[in-house]
Design an enzyme around this catalytic site. Structure first.
Site, PDB file in Angstrom:
ATOM      1  CG  ASN A  83      -1.723   1.252   1.385  1.00 31.02           C
ATOM      2  OD1 ASN A  83      -1.699   2.035   0.594  1.00 31.02           O
ATOM      3  ND2 ASN A  83      -2.177   1.478   2.639  1.00 31.02           N
TER       4      ASN A  83
ATOM      5  CE  LYS B 285       0.263   3.272   4.836  1.00 30.05           C
ATOM      6  NZ  LYS B 285       0.170   3.401   6.335  1.00 30.05           N
TER       7      LYS B 285
ATOM      8  CG  HIS C 114      -5.555   1.832   5.386  1.00 30.80           C
ATOM      9  ND1 HIS C 114      -5.229   2.519   6.446  1.00 30.80           N
ATOM     10  CD2 HIS C 114      -4.576   0.700   5.245  1.00 30.80           C
ATOM     11  CE1 HIS C 114      -4.026   2.142   6.537  1.00 30.80           C
ATOM     12  NE2 HIS C 114      -3.650   1.036   5.908  1.00 30.80           N
TER      13      HIS C 114
ATOM     14  CD  GLU D 180      -2.626   5.300   7.336  1.00 31.35           C
ATOM     15  OE1 GLU D 180      -2.678   5.320   5.803  1.00 31.35           O
ATOM     16  OE2 GLU D 180      -1.751   4.743   7.803  1.00 31.35           O
TER      17      GLU D 180
ATOM     18  CD  GLU E 120      -3.533  -3.052   7.495  1.00 33.31           C
ATOM     19  OE1 GLU E 120      -2.233  -3.291   7.098  1.00 33.31           O
ATOM     20  OE2 GLU E 120      -3.884  -1.960   7.373  1.00 33.31           O
TER      21      GLU E 120
ATOM     22  N   GLY F 219       2.687   1.896  10.508  1.00 30.92           N
ATOM     23  CA  GLY F 219       3.616   2.955  10.763  1.00 30.92           C
ATOM     24  C   GLY F 219       4.287   3.360  11.927  1.00 30.92           C
TER      25      GLY F 219
ATOM     26  CB  SER G 280       5.633  -2.184  11.912  1.00 28.11           C
ATOM     27  OG  SER G 280       4.955  -0.767  12.188  1.00 28.11           O
TER      28      SER G 280
HETATM   29  C1  PEP Z   1      -0.657  -0.205   6.191  1.00 30.29           C
HETATM   30  O1  PEP Z   1      -0.897   1.013   5.761  1.00 30.29           O
HETATM   31  O2  PEP Z   1      -1.697  -0.767   5.938  1.00 30.29           O
HETATM   32  C2  PEP Z   1       0.522  -0.613   6.903  1.00 30.29           C
HETATM   33  C3  PEP Z   1       0.518  -1.718   7.573  1.00 30.29           C
HETATM   34  O3  PEP Z   1       1.683   0.259   7.153  1.00 30.29           O
HETATM   35  P1  PEP Z   1       3.020  -0.132   7.711  1.00 30.29           P
HETATM   36  O4  PEP Z   1       3.484  -1.331   7.247  1.00 30.29           O
HETATM   37  O5  PEP Z   1       3.972   1.172   7.470  1.00 30.29           O
HETATM   38  O6  PEP Z   1       2.767  -0.084   9.008  1.00 30.29           O
END
Ligand code: PEP
Length: 253
Positions: A10, A12, A96, A98, A168, A174, A214
């Site tokens: 992703n 973003k 997601h 976010e 997630e 992040g 992460s």
């Molecule tokens: C994500 O945005 O779905 C995500 C898991 O980000 P990150 O890997 O940066 O934690």
């Protein structure tokens, strides 16, 4: 038959068209020989068309980061499922954290988006997960359950079959803090059992559940050894071809 591992990147709100093309070209080269893992990348909307063209003939599938549920009309700033389908998207990420956190996404709007995606033949990566506060209050399972019931409301078995779920935990996105493989597996198992209740054991056994939060080349292998973890949704580490390729090639680590 086992579930084919599925790793998706992703991107973003990162990468101009030029940068996205560079990254796509590098990934195409470094992942050319990978065939036992499904791979998708989700560039920002502005780069989807160009990246889709660049990836033609490769095994990397194009994914979008969101869609709007209406077919067309006066919805300034939105993108329809047909627009994504037309340029070759195979998947779309829905719900997601976010989007839930910053753009007012709710279980109800997630549900509308999921239904619109299925109607247009787009496969969904449906994201769910608890915040740190919810985890600390012991609400992880009830939050995930509520998100699943709301997001999948009214979805028929045949519509659910091609779906992918992404667990997630918001506190791991992040932040550099990954859930341990055991912590993640506990929730993945819960999600699969819930899918069994909503649909059937057969469907629950087929649906892939990615972990996101992460993920790096260092922690992917431990996560992938868990029975109910079928892949990863990768944010930060998908912005560089080398790290993303290492994650995709987790078996070689
Ligand atoms: C994500 O945005 O779905 C995500 C898991 O980000 P990150 O890997 O940066 O934690």
């Amino acid at each position: 038959m086992g579930r084919l591992p599925f790793i998706a990147g992703n991107w973003k709100m990162n990468k101009t068209v030029g940068e996205a093309l560079d990254l796509a070209r590098q990934m195409k080269t470094s992942l050319a020989k990978v065939d036992s893992v499904e791979v998708a990348v989700a560039p920002p909307f502005t780069a989807l068309f160009a990246v889709g063209n660049e990836l033609k003939g490769s095994r990397i599938v194009l994914a979008a980061q969101n869609l709007f549920w209406e077919e067309k009309g006066a919805f300034t700033g939105e993108i329809s499922p047909a627009m994504l389908k037309e340029i070759g998207c195979g998947y779309v990420i829905i719900g997601h954290s976010e989007r839930r956190q910053y753009f007012g996404e709710t279980d109800e709007t997630v549900n509308r988006r999921i239904k619109a995606a299925f109607k247009h033949g787009l496969k969904v990566i449906f994201c769910i997960g608890e915040t740190l506060q919810e985890r600390e209050e012991g609400k992880t399972f009830s939050v995930v359950e509520r998100q699943m019931e709301g997001g999948l409301k009214g979805l028929k078995t045949e519509e659910a079959r091609p779906m992918v779920l992404a667990y997630e935990p918001v506190w791991a996105i992040g932040t550099g803090k990954t859930a341990t493989p055991e912590q993640a597996e506990e929730v993945h198992r819960f999600i699969r059992n819930k899918l069994g209740g909503l649909y059937s054991r057969e469907i629950a056994g087929e649906i892939r559940i990615q972990y996101g939060g992460s993920v790096t080349p260092e922690n992917i292998k431990g996560l992938m050894t868990q029975e109910d973890i079928d892949g990863a949704l990768v944010g930060g580490a998908s912005l560089q071809a080398e790290t993303f390729s290492k994650i995709v090639r987790f078996r070689e680590i």
